[in-house]
Design an enzyme around this catalytic site. Sequence first.
Site, PDB file in Angstrom:
ATOM      1  N   SER A  53       0.944  -1.230   0.018  1.00 54.33           N
ATOM      2  CA  SER A  53      -0.031   0.011   0.073  1.00 54.33           C
ATOM      3  C   SER A  53       0.734   1.245   0.052  1.00 54.33           C
ATOM      4  O   SER A  53       0.167   2.369  -0.365  1.00 54.33           O
ATOM      5  CB  SER A  53      -0.892   0.019   1.159  1.00 54.33           C
ATOM      6  OG  SER A  53      -0.210  -0.199   2.494  1.00 54.33           O
ATOM      7  N   ASP A 111      -3.208   8.365   7.837  1.00 54.91           N
ATOM      8  CA  ASP A 111      -4.095   7.316   8.530  1.00 54.91           C
ATOM      9  C   ASP A 111      -3.507   6.354   9.454  1.00 54.91           C
ATOM     10  O   ASP A 111      -2.115   6.722  10.152  1.00 54.91           O
ATOM     11  CB  ASP A 111      -5.104   6.447   7.511  1.00 54.91           C
ATOM     12  CG  ASP A 111      -4.184   5.455   6.589  1.00 54.91           C
ATOM     13  OD1 ASP A 111      -2.885   5.215   6.932  1.00 54.91           O
ATOM     14  OD2 ASP A 111      -4.589   4.882   5.707  1.00 54.91           O
ATOM     15  N   HIS A 146      -0.295   4.713   7.128  1.00 54.58           N
ATOM     16  CA  HIS A 146       0.594   5.304   6.010  1.00 54.58           C
ATOM     17  C   HIS A 146       0.649   6.978   6.261  1.00 54.58           C
ATOM     18  O   HIS A 146      -0.176   7.654   6.702  1.00 54.58           O
ATOM     19  CB  HIS A 146      -0.415   5.078   4.798  1.00 54.58           C
ATOM     20  CG  HIS A 146      -0.878   3.862   4.696  1.00 54.58           C
ATOM     21  ND1 HIS A 146      -2.279   3.306   4.853  1.00 54.58           N
ATOM     22  CD2 HIS A 146      -0.333   2.711   3.980  1.00 54.58           C
ATOM     23  CE1 HIS A 146      -2.318   2.096   4.525  1.00 54.58           C
ATOM     24  NE2 HIS A 146      -1.279   1.720   4.052  1.00 54.58           N
TER      25      HIS A 146
END
Length: 354
Positions: A40, A318, A321
């Site tokens: 991610s 978040d 990340h």
Amino acid sequence: MACETNTLLIFPLLFVAACYMQQCVYGKSQMPCLFIFGDSLSDSGNNNNLVTLSKVNYKPYGIDFPTGPTGRFSNGLTSIDILAQLLGFEDFIPPFANTMGSNILKGVNYASGSAGIRNETGKHLGADIDLGFQLQNHKTIIARFAIMLGGAQQASQYLNECLYYVNIGSNDYINNYFLPQFYSTSRVYSPNQYAQDLIGRLSQSIKILHNAGARKMVIVGPGPIGCTPNAIATHGSCIQEQNAAALIFSSKLKSLVDRLNRKFTGSKFIFRNSTTDFYASIKRFRVSNAACCRLVLNSLCALQQTPCENRNEYMFWDGFHPTSAANKLTALRSYNSSNPDFVYPMNVQHLIQS
Ligand SMILES: *[C@@H]1O[C@H](CO)[C@@H](O)[C@H](O)[C@H]1NC(C)=O
Ligand SMILES: *[C@@H]1O[C@H](CO)[C@@H](O)[C@H](O)[C@H]1NC(C)=O
Ligand SMILES: *[C@@H]1O[C@H](CO)[C@@H](O)[C@H](O)[C@H]1NC(C)=O
């Protein structure tokens, strides 16, 4: 012209400083193509059409991205987006899931949120494209290159000139080893054995890439995975056991990169230490232990919620990340590590200087 000749050198990254001074960073990239493998931290939309909880093509993700939510796990650009810009790529490297309208000869991004080196990693969240699958997708692209460039030989020569960026492994801890309720690996392996297992698999994958023409590779080790807002919210402070496990993997990864450089003398492998980047960046942000957006289960941003306004003061977007401000620092540091003469652009100097 000077820039063109650079692509003939063994590792053009080392020579871009001169090119930068001549202002040819814009318009002409330092290598013809960039391939991205990872999770991610690098995903730019590959999970959007998968059945998984690990996708973010909704607001407030992308609030600082020109076209809004794209599937990037940040408010704006990822660190590899920014590194690609620094290397002179005019467009973003397209995600494998949607190369429509893109020139794949500039490269493809195979990264997938929740993906790991091991194929079961992250699967409790739903589907993802694990490293083995990412390599399969690369094979598909190579076949298209052969058609576009007039043969396997031409494709292979072209692929030699590309940069390959591999940033994967964090999920094998966060979304596998440290989730004993879903995965058995922590009962089977000690942290040292587990790191060894991951290195064995990653080494195989890198050799597959090398056989497929990769000669210039950046391999990124994990950061302190126990110091994410998610870890801090669930534990009260950094989870040292997780940081320690990541450091074992990182140190074996560094040794692997050293071995690869000795073995494949015509190739260049570069190790990047995200833990160093983390501690260099953390001083620059007012808030480094909490997310900028409102979270669901301490992980991803809640749908449609308004995030913090002062996003440049937050290290994390978040629960896991970084903000694009933090990504910018990582990318600039990565770029500078191969170009010590590099001068930071004016618009980020306030982030660099304390
Ligand atoms: C996962 O990897 C193992 C080897 O480590 C292999 O035996 C298995 O078939 C793979 N599973 C999937 C779904 O790819
Ligand atoms: C990465 O950086 C951290 C923090 O600076 C350091 O403790 C660790 O030894 C480094 N790892 C490697 C493999 O260089
Ligand atoms: C770039 O890296 C070199 C070598 O690590 C360092 O001496 C130099 O200060 C860095 N440049 C900037 C602008 O940070």
